[in-house]
Design an enzyme around this catalytic site. Sequence first.
Site, short mmCIF file in Angstrom:
data_model
loop_
_atom_site.label_atom_id
_atom_site.label_comp_id
_atom_site.label_asym_id
_atom_site.label_seq_id
_atom_site.Cartn_x
_atom_site.Cartn_y
_atom_site.Cartn_z
N ARG A 154 14.33 18.84 -15.69
CA ARG A 154 13.30 19.81 -16.01
C ARG A 154 12.26 19.13 -16.89
O ARG A 154 12.46 18.04 -17.40
CB ARG A 154 13.87 21.05 -16.71
CG ARG A 154 14.76 20.73 -17.87
CD ARG A 154 14.65 21.72 -18.99
NE ARG A 154 13.31 21.78 -19.54
CZ ARG A 154 12.84 20.89 -20.42
NH1 ARG A 154 13.55 19.85 -20.79
NH2 ARG A 154 11.61 21.03 -20.88
N GLY A 155 11.16 19.84 -17.09
CA GLY A 155 10.01 19.26 -17.78
C GLY A 155 9.02 18.77 -16.74
O GLY A 155 9.40 18.02 -15.83
N ALA A 156 7.76 19.19 -16.84
CA ALA A 156 6.78 18.90 -15.80
C ALA A 156 6.67 17.40 -15.47
O ALA A 156 6.74 17.03 -14.30
CB ALA A 156 5.41 19.47 -16.19
N ARG A 162 9.76 23.33 -7.40
CA ARG A 162 9.31 24.11 -8.56
C ARG A 162 7.81 24.32 -8.40
O ARG A 162 7.05 23.35 -8.49
CB ARG A 162 9.59 23.36 -9.88
CG ARG A 162 11.06 23.16 -10.22
CD ARG A 162 11.76 24.43 -10.68
NE ARG A 162 11.14 25.08 -11.82
CZ ARG A 162 11.32 24.70 -13.10
NH1 ARG A 162 12.09 23.68 -13.39
NH2 ARG A 162 10.73 25.35 -14.08
N GLN A 206 15.98 26.25 -24.12
CA GLN A 206 15.72 24.82 -24.04
C GLN A 206 15.25 24.23 -25.36
O GLN A 206 15.35 23.03 -25.57
CB GLN A 206 14.73 24.55 -22.91
CG GLN A 206 15.35 24.80 -21.54
CD GLN A 206 14.34 24.91 -20.43
OE1 GLN A 206 13.13 24.83 -20.66
NE2 GLN A 206 14.82 25.09 -19.22
N ASN A 230 2.54 27.27 -19.54
CA ASN A 230 3.67 26.62 -20.23
C ASN A 230 4.81 27.62 -20.29
O ASN A 230 4.69 28.77 -19.85
CB ASN A 230 3.24 26.15 -21.63
CG ASN A 230 4.24 25.20 -22.25
OD1 ASN A 230 4.66 24.23 -21.62
ND2 ASN A 230 4.66 25.47 -23.47
N LYS A 231 5.93 27.22 -20.85
CA LYS A 231 7.12 28.07 -20.90
C LYS A 231 6.78 29.43 -21.51
O LYS A 231 5.99 29.54 -22.46
CB LYS A 231 8.22 27.37 -21.71
CG LYS A 231 9.53 28.14 -21.83
CD LYS A 231 10.09 28.58 -20.50
CE LYS A 231 10.43 27.44 -19.57
NZ LYS A 231 11.61 26.71 -19.98
N ARG A 277 -29.63 1.02 -30.47
CA ARG A 277 -28.54 1.45 -31.36
C ARG A 277 -27.66 2.52 -30.74
O ARG A 277 -26.57 2.79 -31.25
CB ARG A 277 -29.12 1.89 -32.71
CG ARG A 277 -29.63 0.70 -33.52
CD ARG A 277 -30.09 1.10 -34.91
NE ARG A 277 -31.22 2.02 -34.87
CZ ARG A 277 -31.80 2.51 -35.96
NH1 ARG A 277 -31.34 2.20 -37.15
NH2 ARG A 277 -32.84 3.32 -35.85
N GLU A 299 -45.76 7.56 -31.30
CA GLU A 299 -46.92 8.05 -32.07
C GLU A 299 -48.18 7.27 -31.72
O GLU A 299 -49.28 7.82 -31.70
CB GLU A 299 -46.63 7.91 -33.57
CG GLU A 299 -47.72 8.53 -34.44
CD GLU A 299 -47.37 8.50 -35.91
OE1 GLU A 299 -48.18 8.98 -36.71
OE2 GLU A 299 -46.28 8.00 -36.25
#
Length: 532
Positions: free
Chosen positions: A45-47, A87, A191, A242-243, A403, A440
């Site tokens: 698990r975990g993306a 999933r 988890q 997310n969860k 610059r 100018e």
Amino acid sequence: MKTSLYWDSDAIVVVDQRVLPREHRLLRIASVDELVEAIQSLAIRGAPAIGLAGALGVALSARLHRAAGDTGTAAVEADAARLAKARPTAVNLTWAVRRVLGRLADGPEAVLAEAMAMLEEDAAVNSGAARRAADLVLSLAPRRPLRLLTHCNTGRLATAAVGTALGTILELAERGCVAEVLVDETRPLLQGARLTAWELSEAAVPYRICVDSAAAAAMAQGLVDCVLVGADRIADNGDTANKIGTYALAVAAAHHGIPFIVVAPESTWDRTLPDGSGILIEERDPTEVTHHAGATVAPVDAGVYNPAFDVTPARLITAIVSDRRTVTGGSGTRCATPVGHQGTGAGRIAALLTSFPDHPQPGVVFRDLAGVYAEPGLLAQLADEVTRHFGASFDRILAVESRGFVLGAALAVRTGVPLTLARKPGKLPGPVHEASYRLEYGTDRLELQKGAIAPGERVLCVDDVLATGGTLAAAASLVEASGADLAGLAVVVALAGLGGSERFSGHPLLALHEVTETDHADAHFIDDKEQV
């Protein structure tokens, strides 16, 4: 480096996350069927982790079908489709499977090599994101040592190595900046209590497990300096899945003025979704709510709402951090902080900015940034501020001679985004686009090689000083002439009251420091490009 999954001969070896912390058990997976079951049952698990597992699964399928004498691609592609659907919420899984499938025509070993490269990349990406996010936390939360709150599990168990949000916490702990971590137990499968607590214990970082519904109370009692979470899918505007429980944390953090930071790899962004409304949310087995340890804890006919994820609107997120960039402002990828933004570097710029009256001619005050560029570490800090502000909204940097090159180069190093230079006349070979601007005592022009910027690219124009805006307007004209889009403009210093900010009122414009009218009243201003 400790890892949660790896390739061993003809099998995928993973840490079985279902049995932690009671037992540290390794699963040896030798078929695609076994891998799909392991992903769906949350053994993996975990993306990021399921994405990497999916990539290895395609390699496993390719090798198995070759061993069986099947040299075609249809069977492997069918296995890849099954893996991608295992999933549905996390986009990393589909992304990883598609990536390795791109090597299928080169044979099973090429697919495996691509998957192995992704494992190595994961560790490097997570390390970079953890360092970047840790720096951000320290800039936003001045109290030391820090009291942090995290949700679900985002450590090496959820990735291949290091971790994302938990990797950031461990990085802060290594720097000696963590007093305590509150770990949400995290429904539906605990988890946080099972996995994050185990990883923190293994790393000897002080922590307490927090009931999910107590997190807001902990914030109210001053027990939280920053919230760090991971992500399963991020829409183009920054809405983040997310969860389940993450959205509630973001609401509570916003109410209490606490930074809420998402740490996730670039692969978690889903640019096909304009916002979070299109993210598919998985619902879990009702028995995870109605039963505990095998015993029924609810009426037998109870209905159950058991989503595995929720979507946090971008406006509630302080920052989304990857190894490459930081998206900030509570507006996803589209930032619009106006001129006058006085970031953390503004005070240092003011102290180091010097003025030279009657230079290069009488009646003119020259504002010199040499001290700003010479200050150790300040240029990197300013580049970080620009990166946090504009996030992922640009594909290319156009820096203005001369610059503007300084900040532009530092920004390119920080973001990994390509740098292009707008030059004075006669300095670029080949055909060029031209844009004139007024001085100018006459006019001048900028040039850009044709083809240096691709049509459709989002370009951030960078210079040192904004006065009347003539130089940056010329740079913007070069972007338009290239068929590209102006993503925004960034300068180190803007002078209020000279019309520059008003000139770009329709575009995102960031000035890292603003000099007010009282600072330059009754004086002309000059830099190396435009005179007022």
